[in-house]
Design an enzyme around this catalytic site. Structure first.
Site, PDB file in Angstrom:
ATOM      1  N   ASN A 144     -28.072  29.835   8.176  1.00 47.58           N
ATOM      2  CA  ASN A 144     -27.002  30.416   9.008  1.00 47.58           C
ATOM      3  C   ASN A 144     -26.916  31.925   8.798  1.00 47.58           C
ATOM      4  O   ASN A 144     -26.728  32.684   9.748  1.00 47.58           O
ATOM      5  CB  ASN A 144     -25.658  29.741   8.723  1.00 47.58           C
ATOM      6  CG  ASN A 144     -25.551  28.405   9.425  1.00 47.58           C
ATOM      7  OD1 ASN A 144     -25.315  28.346  10.633  1.00 47.58           O
ATOM      8  ND2 ASN A 144     -25.772  27.321   8.701  1.00 47.58           N
ATOM      9  N   HIS A 165     -18.425  24.219   9.256  1.00 48.29           N
ATOM     10  CA  HIS A 165     -18.466  22.893   8.633  1.00 48.29           C
ATOM     11  C   HIS A 165     -19.293  21.961   9.519  1.00 48.29           C
ATOM     12  O   HIS A 165     -19.093  21.923  10.734  1.00 48.29           O
ATOM     13  CB  HIS A 165     -17.047  22.346   8.460  1.00 48.29           C
ATOM     14  CG  HIS A 165     -17.046  21.003   7.813  1.00 48.29           C
ATOM     15  ND1 HIS A 165     -17.266  20.841   6.458  1.00 48.29           N
ATOM     16  CD2 HIS A 165     -16.912  19.757   8.331  1.00 48.29           C
ATOM     17  CE1 HIS A 165     -17.263  19.552   6.178  1.00 48.29           C
ATOM     18  NE2 HIS A 165     -17.040  18.862   7.290  1.00 48.29           N
TER      19      HIS A 165
HETATM   20  C1  GRF Z   1     -24.477  24.240   6.774  1.00 51.01           C
HETATM   21  O1  GRF Z   1     -24.754  22.946   7.236  1.00 51.01           O
HETATM   22  C2  GRF Z   1     -23.013  24.527   6.825  1.00 51.01           C
HETATM   23  O2  GRF Z   1     -22.345  23.861   7.848  1.00 51.01           O
HETATM   24  C3  GRF Z   1     -22.529  23.984   5.490  1.00 51.01           C
HETATM   25  O3  GRF Z   1     -23.572  24.315   4.588  1.00 51.01           O
HETATM   26  C4  GRF Z   1     -24.812  24.367   5.285  1.00 51.01           C
HETATM   27  C5  GRF Z   1     -25.466  25.679   4.948  1.00 51.01           C
HETATM   28  O4  GRF Z   1     -26.795  25.753   5.423  1.00 51.01           O
HETATM   29  N1  GRF Z   1     -21.253  24.578   5.151  1.00 51.01           N
HETATM   30  P1  GRF Z   1     -27.587  27.128   5.291  1.00 51.01           P
HETATM   31  O5  GRF Z   1     -27.539  27.550   3.828  1.00 51.01           O
HETATM   32  O6  GRF Z   1     -26.944  28.137   6.184  1.00 51.01           O
HETATM   33  O7  GRF Z   1     -29.005  26.814   5.706  1.00 51.01           O
END
Ligand code: GRF
Length: 193
Positions: A13, A108
């Site tokens: 992300n 989330h």
């Molecule tokens: C995501 O699925 C987010 O919704 C949750 O943790 C995960 C993080 O994934 N809170 P990344 O580290 O961004 O790949």
């Protein structure tokens, strides 16, 4: 608008947010990436984007309060306007919340209020629901309870494995988070005029 991303692990992300800022799709500066794990892969991604990276761990402090005080100082030092949680696996304490009222957002991997907590994807999968999704919300003192900003839904098809579902959820996350941050940045600038 000055953004800080807080992340604990992989950082996919973070990657799409950093790319959207670089491409000027989000009218903001990404001023800081913080991880509470010194060896998190997200820090490598931050270096690749040449974004200031900082890291320290809870276990390096006598207690949670002093860890949070150090984090708050860091955010103030970088003059952060909005704190973006992207896979940050800690509860935000009350001092940080008070310093950033309605200025901390989280993503989330479920349709809140359903399936809050650490295992949103797996919990929805095991519950056998036909639809789950992604929620972006402001952070308050509860666990995944703050005001909802946006949601995206994901169908759980017959025969989907948990891994299939994880992939679908992440695809929606990677679309939705940059879009929502672009909207927040737009509102931030309008309110400043
Ligand atoms: C995501 O699925 C987010 O919704 C949750 O943790 C995960 C993080 O994934 N809170 P990344 O580290 O961004 O790949």
């Amino acid at each position: 608008m000055r953004l800080a991303v807080l992340a604990s692990g992989n950082g996919s992300n973070f990657e799409v947010i950093a790319q959207a800022v670089k491409d000027k799709k989000i009218d903001a500066e990404l001023t800081l990436l913080f991880s509470d794990h010194r060896d998190a892969y997200v820090l490598q991604r931050g270096k690749n984007f040449e974004i200031p990276c900082e890291s320290f761990e809870l276990k390096e402090f006598p207690d949670k309060k002093s860890y949070e005080t150090a984090l708050l100082r860091l955010l103030q030092q970088y003059e952060v306007d909005l704190v973006v949680l992207a896979g940050y696996m800690r509860i935000i304490g009350k001092d940080l919340l008070a310093a950033f009222p309605n200025r901390i957002v989280n993503i989330h991997p479920a349709l809140l209020p359903n399936f809050p907590g650490l295992h949103g994807i797996k919990d929805a999968y095991e519950a056998g629901v036909k639809e789950t999704g992604v929620t972006i919300h402001y952070v308050d003192s509860g666990v995944d309870t703050g005001p909802i900003i946006a949601q995206g839904s994901v169908e759980i098809a017959k025969g989907d494995t948990l891994e299939d579902l994880e992939i679908k959820i992440h695809q929606v996350e990677h679309q939705l988070y940059p879009q929502v941050l672009a909207e927040i940045a737009k509102d931030f600038h309008l309110n400043k005029q």
